[in-house]
Design a protein around this motif. Sequence first.
Motif, mmCIF file in Angstrom:
data_model
loop_
_atom_site.group_PDB
_atom_site.id
_atom_site.type_symbol
_atom_site.label_atom_id
_atom_site.label_comp_id
_atom_site.label_asym_id
_atom_site.label_seq_id
_atom_site.Cartn_x
_atom_site.Cartn_y
_atom_site.Cartn_z
ATOM 1 N N ASN A 85 0.826 -1.216 0.000
ATOM 2 C CA ASN A 85 0.000 0.000 0.000
ATOM 3 C C ASN A 85 0.857 1.262 0.000
ATOM 4 O OD1 ASN A 85 -2.185 -1.636 -0.018
ATOM 5 N ND2 ASN A 85 -3.081 -0.934 1.910
ATOM 6 N N LEU A 109 -6.436 4.533 -3.304
ATOM 7 C CA LEU A 109 -5.985 3.476 -2.403
ATOM 8 C C LEU A 109 -7.080 3.143 -1.392
ATOM 9 C CD1 LEU A 109 -3.343 1.896 -2.233
ATOM 10 C CD2 LEU A 109 -2.634 3.394 -0.384
ATOM 11 N N GLY A 113 -7.661 -0.347 -2.466
ATOM 12 C CA GLY A 113 -6.555 -1.040 -1.807
ATOM 13 C C GLY A 113 -5.483 -1.446 -2.806
ATOM 14 N N ASN A 114 -4.828 -2.599 -2.551
ATOM 15 C CA ASN A 114 -3.712 -2.980 -3.437
ATOM 16 C C ASN A 114 -4.175 -3.580 -4.768
ATOM 17 O OD1 ASN A 114 -4.541 -5.473 -2.666
ATOM 18 N ND2 ASN A 114 -2.720 -5.958 -1.424
#
Length: 723
Positions: A85, A109, A113-114
């Motif tokens: 992240n 993000l 998220g990732n």
Amino acid sequence: MEPTPSDREILAGLVERVTYQNADNGFCVIRVKARGHRDLVTLVGHAATISAGEWITATGDWVNDRTHGQQFKARFLKTSTPTSNEGIEKYLASGMIRGIGPVYAKKLLRAFGNRVFDVIEAEPDRLQEVDGIGPVRAGRITVAWAEQKVVREIMVFLHSHGVGTARAVRIYKTYGADAVQVMSENPYRLARDIRGIGFKTADAIAMKLGVDKTAMIRVRAGISYALTEAMDDGHCALPTNELVPLAEQLLEIPQDLIRTALNLELAEGTVIADQVGETDCIFLTSLYRAERAIAERLLTLAKGERPWASIDPDKAIPWIEQRINLTLAESQKAAVRLALASKVLLITGGPGVGKTTIVQAILRILSAKHVRLLLCAPTGRAAKRMNEATGLEAKTIHRLLEIDPAKGGFRRNNENPLDCDLLVIDETSMVDVLLMHALLKAVPDKAALLLIGDVDQLPSVGPGQVLVDTIASGAIPVVRLIEVFRQAAKSRIIVSAHRINEGGIPDLRKPDGDSDFYFVEADDPETAVQRIVELVRTRIPKRFGLNPVRDIQVLCPMNRGGVGARSLNVELQAALNPAGACKVERFGWTFSPGDKVMQIENDYDKEVYNGDIGYVKAVEPDDGELTATFDERLVTYGFGELDTLVPAYAATIHKSQGSEYPAVVIPVMTQHYTMLQRNLLYTGVTRGKKLVVLVGQKKAIAIAVRNVSGRRRWSKLAEWLQC
């Protein structure tokens, strides 16, 4: 002994920031949060495109640099898209993907998220779930990501063949998805098609791809390369007995192979053999044809009928003297007479000799006779000066010819000529062969032509010496003005310029009272740099009331070295406009609002040209854009396009041609030895309107004044004009 690869250490970690990156060779200095190291590590190496947040794996050695301390020197550097992240946020916030900056990096993000990269690639419509991202920004992000992906693939290919270069984006823009195929089939096309990739880089790729040293594809490319190098030095050709040894040295192969390749190039018409005087030469075909066409066009124009009826100079001259409230000198009257009687005329002379007055007189007389005039100059600043001097509209040559960015070339040509009775070209010394060819093609047969320039200035940056050759040929009427008028003779700038031009050293003594020309002694580079910064930052503004950024220009004989334009830009930028929080670091330079910048290549889409000076208005990290004003016109650059901009607190004298500045400061040091020539110093001094300050050594000024060699340019225009 050099350690073997297995002895070298491996370093892996997250790029915290990119401290420096050189656009030409990919050399970079980065700070890395490395596995197994508590503090940030400084790594130096070569990478294609590199950004904060990326994960790197490097093989190399630890070195202790005298200046910068301990560093990891990478022999091989591999970058990959971040997965953590923290890394993803840094990467997105770096401006690498246009449309995303620090604010949107956090939002993306938080939303994905990732998985954010998967979403951009596979589900781009979902980007609009993020507050503030509409269809336009989402589209921009998707395109930028796809471009980065292709760039990465191209870079993997290049890297696997030993090349690390930040020119990957240019390769992609030139060849698109065919990039890898083009490079595989003929790597030498890179050198021909892409700025910043030379023959040596293309050759390195070719060697890795298994191209033999003696392969004809290589030898033929080497011949074109040698001639292109000569063109960069201003030549249109090279003597055969210079070209063959040069190619032999360059390619490290026997001369007989070079002669075979040369014959193939001649047979194909890529190059042409002819003579300059008694010397056998090889020309690049485009330059050979351009020079011949310029000569034919000038001679055709000169033979035609004037587009105006006969004008009696004995009536016209008193009429114009009354209008401009000035009595013309005999030399000026003679020039006006010749201009009214000629279809093509060339006027040359230095500062203070009345060129502007004569041109003004000629144009006002012809305007009164309803002659339709067009005025142009090679640069925007020269065109602006012409407009101020004559009160008539003047355009850059590119704008006059109506550049066609989509197709390349110009809309105005022999099939679509300019609409005028007289075309006036100022600063003709700056016009190279290819531009003059394009311009003369667009001049209608019936039109007259007036060329104005200073033959003692530096010749054009591009190939040829159009003004010098035209005068030397004797084929066109020339007015050479040498008399410095009384008012102008009060200026020490003008007196010093003429003294330099005549081979004399200007008066370097401290003047009594105020003056417009000074010499400040500095015996070593460190002292010179300190004095230049002090002059620009405080002494000149305080004494002459000038703005240090907008009114004062430092002009250097060369780019490199401690007192070169590159190094002085760093010092002056720090002194005059230190970067605040709002800045962008790209291609080895930092840009922030208020910076003075120069465009270093022609951009026909943006309508900014090589040598144009502008000022940074804003830096927008979220949009990945910088805006700058050029002559009050806003121009926008993506961060990836900033390799065409450099800071312009200091510039080379070559780049200043066609410009004037309220004040110029010129370092003249013996370390500039290779560039110290009379016409260079003369050109620099004549750029200053109100003030010129030379900083350096008297010995260096003496070297420059004595050196008239200035390398001979191989061109055939003078001969063509005498045919």
